[in-house]
Design an enzyme around this catalytic site. Sequence first.
Site, mmCIF file in Angstrom:
data_model
loop_
_atom_site.group_PDB
_atom_site.id
_atom_site.type_symbol
_atom_site.label_atom_id
_atom_site.label_comp_id
_atom_site.label_asym_id
_atom_site.label_seq_id
_atom_site.Cartn_x
_atom_site.Cartn_y
_atom_site.Cartn_z
ATOM 1 N N ILE A 21 1.104 -0.878 0.151
ATOM 2 C CA ILE A 21 0.372 0.437 0.392
ATOM 3 C C ILE A 21 0.772 1.737 0.300
ATOM 4 O O ILE A 21 0.586 2.190 -1.026
ATOM 5 C CB ILE A 21 -1.026 -0.047 1.043
ATOM 6 C CG1 ILE A 21 -1.736 -1.628 0.937
ATOM 7 C CG2 ILE A 21 -1.294 1.834 0.965
ATOM 8 C CD1 ILE A 21 -2.438 -1.547 2.510
ATOM 9 N N ASP A 40 11.312 4.309 4.453
ATOM 10 C CA ASP A 40 11.699 2.890 5.119
ATOM 11 C C ASP A 40 12.457 1.877 5.174
ATOM 12 O O ASP A 40 13.549 2.511 4.987
ATOM 13 C CB ASP A 40 10.920 1.926 3.036
ATOM 14 C CG ASP A 40 10.552 0.394 3.310
ATOM 15 O OD1 ASP A 40 8.962 0.703 3.352
ATOM 16 O OD2 ASP A 40 11.047 -0.384 3.960
ATOM 17 N N ASP A 62 13.583 3.605 10.236
ATOM 18 C CA ASP A 62 13.350 3.178 11.132
ATOM 19 C C ASP A 62 12.166 3.014 11.981
ATOM 20 O O ASP A 62 12.313 4.449 13.201
ATOM 21 C CB ASP A 62 14.447 1.764 11.544
ATOM 22 C CG ASP A 62 13.969 0.485 13.028
ATOM 23 O OD1 ASP A 62 13.218 1.417 12.910
ATOM 24 O OD2 ASP A 62 14.644 0.139 13.234
ATOM 25 N N VAL A 63 11.320 3.218 11.683
ATOM 26 C CA VAL A 63 9.909 3.732 12.339
ATOM 27 C C VAL A 63 9.879 3.638 13.977
ATOM 28 O O VAL A 63 9.262 4.264 14.284
ATOM 29 C CB VAL A 63 8.578 3.433 11.880
ATOM 30 C CG1 VAL A 63 8.908 4.049 10.077
ATOM 31 C CG2 VAL A 63 8.210 2.389 11.286
ATOM 32 N N SER A 136 -7.492 -0.496 9.894
ATOM 33 C CA SER A 136 -7.741 -1.471 9.303
ATOM 34 C C SER A 136 -9.004 -1.472 10.054
ATOM 35 O O SER A 136 -9.319 -1.021 10.946
ATOM 36 C CB SER A 136 -6.319 -2.953 9.745
ATOM 37 O OG SER A 136 -7.341 -3.932 9.219
ATOM 38 N N TYR A 149 -2.871 -7.532 16.211
ATOM 39 C CA TYR A 149 -3.274 -6.979 15.053
ATOM 40 C C TYR A 149 -4.767 -6.192 15.666
ATOM 41 O O TYR A 149 -4.379 -4.402 15.038
ATOM 42 C CB TYR A 149 -3.326 -7.906 13.607
ATOM 43 C CG TYR A 149 -3.455 -6.932 12.628
ATOM 44 C CD1 TYR A 149 -2.232 -6.212 11.949
ATOM 45 C CD2 TYR A 149 -5.404 -6.820 11.768
ATOM 46 C CE1 TYR A 149 -2.164 -5.263 11.170
ATOM 47 C CE2 TYR A 149 -4.818 -5.833 10.778
ATOM 48 C CZ TYR A 149 -3.450 -5.307 10.275
ATOM 49 O OH TYR A 149 -3.442 -4.753 8.995
ATOM 50 N N LYS A 153 -4.799 -1.948 15.115
ATOM 51 C CA LYS A 153 -5.243 -0.920 14.598
ATOM 52 C C LYS A 153 -6.646 -0.059 15.304
ATOM 53 O O LYS A 153 -6.777 0.686 14.994
ATOM 54 C CB LYS A 153 -6.067 -1.824 13.774
ATOM 55 C CG LYS A 153 -5.128 -2.267 12.708
ATOM 56 C CD LYS A 153 -4.163 -1.360 12.044
ATOM 57 C CE LYS A 153 -3.113 -1.851 11.206
ATOM 58 N NZ LYS A 153 -2.206 -1.419 10.664
ATOM 59 N N THR A 180 -9.118 -6.672 3.637
ATOM 60 C CA THR A 180 -8.136 -7.541 3.242
ATOM 61 C C THR A 180 -7.657 -6.682 1.596
ATOM 62 O O THR A 180 -8.709 -6.860 0.855
ATOM 63 C CB THR A 180 -8.758 -8.787 3.361
ATOM 64 O OG1 THR A 180 -9.059 -9.076 4.461
ATOM 65 C CG2 THR A 180 -6.916 -9.482 3.093
#
Length: 249
Positions: A21, A40, A62-63, A136, A149, A153, A180
Amino acid sequence: MTNAFHLENKIALITGGASGIGAATVREFSRAGAHVLIADLNLAAAQSLAAELPNAKAVAMDVTDSSSIATAFKDIPTLDILVNCAGVGLVGDITRTSEEDFSRVMRVNVNSIFLVTQAAFPLLLASRGSIVNIGSVAGSVGVKQRFAYCASKGAVQAMTRQIAVDYPKELRINCVAPGTVQTPFVEGYLDKYHAHEKEKVRSELVARQPIGRLGTPEDIASLARYLCSAEAEFINGAVIPIDGGWTAA
């Protein structure tokens, strides 16, 4: 209408921008006229994507590491748009989720948004900018075998709404909540957990979205572009599902 939803000369930073994405959002924003910073951990992939596009630059980040983020922002004097797209998934219910794995998911999916947004905030306040958090449907409904997860989210949605309440006139922040989506992550999930029945499970993933297909990264990127455009200036603090009707059913 070729100028609809344009982002001409806007400076946009997209985390996790080298794949999935994130990469689709990089391409969409570039097409809309933005100058895109592709942040990234995989710098080589980010550089490869940047080489394909006008006005794009790779940024090593590196987030989950505040020092890495601070180093990246030293070279970013202005910013109009932040898209927090970096994230990971995890399969398992609460009994099969280790403390280490839970911490990792929260660190990548939640802490990173806190750290990157906090670092970007002075620049975004100066530009009256826009933030899009990629969340999400798992933040809105329970998804089987996605304990960590879903928790992460849900936090993304809460952070989005809270910042909008604190800064309603200074900037805009919204959350996109995909169903998805056909990405390398989904393929990796199928390979790891369902190698012997990939097409069967893929059909199940499709079936839970009433529209009858998986989302595409481009679907999500188009919505992110709209939310950052002038046409969306009255949308703030929203969590917008883009899930083929999943959460409506």
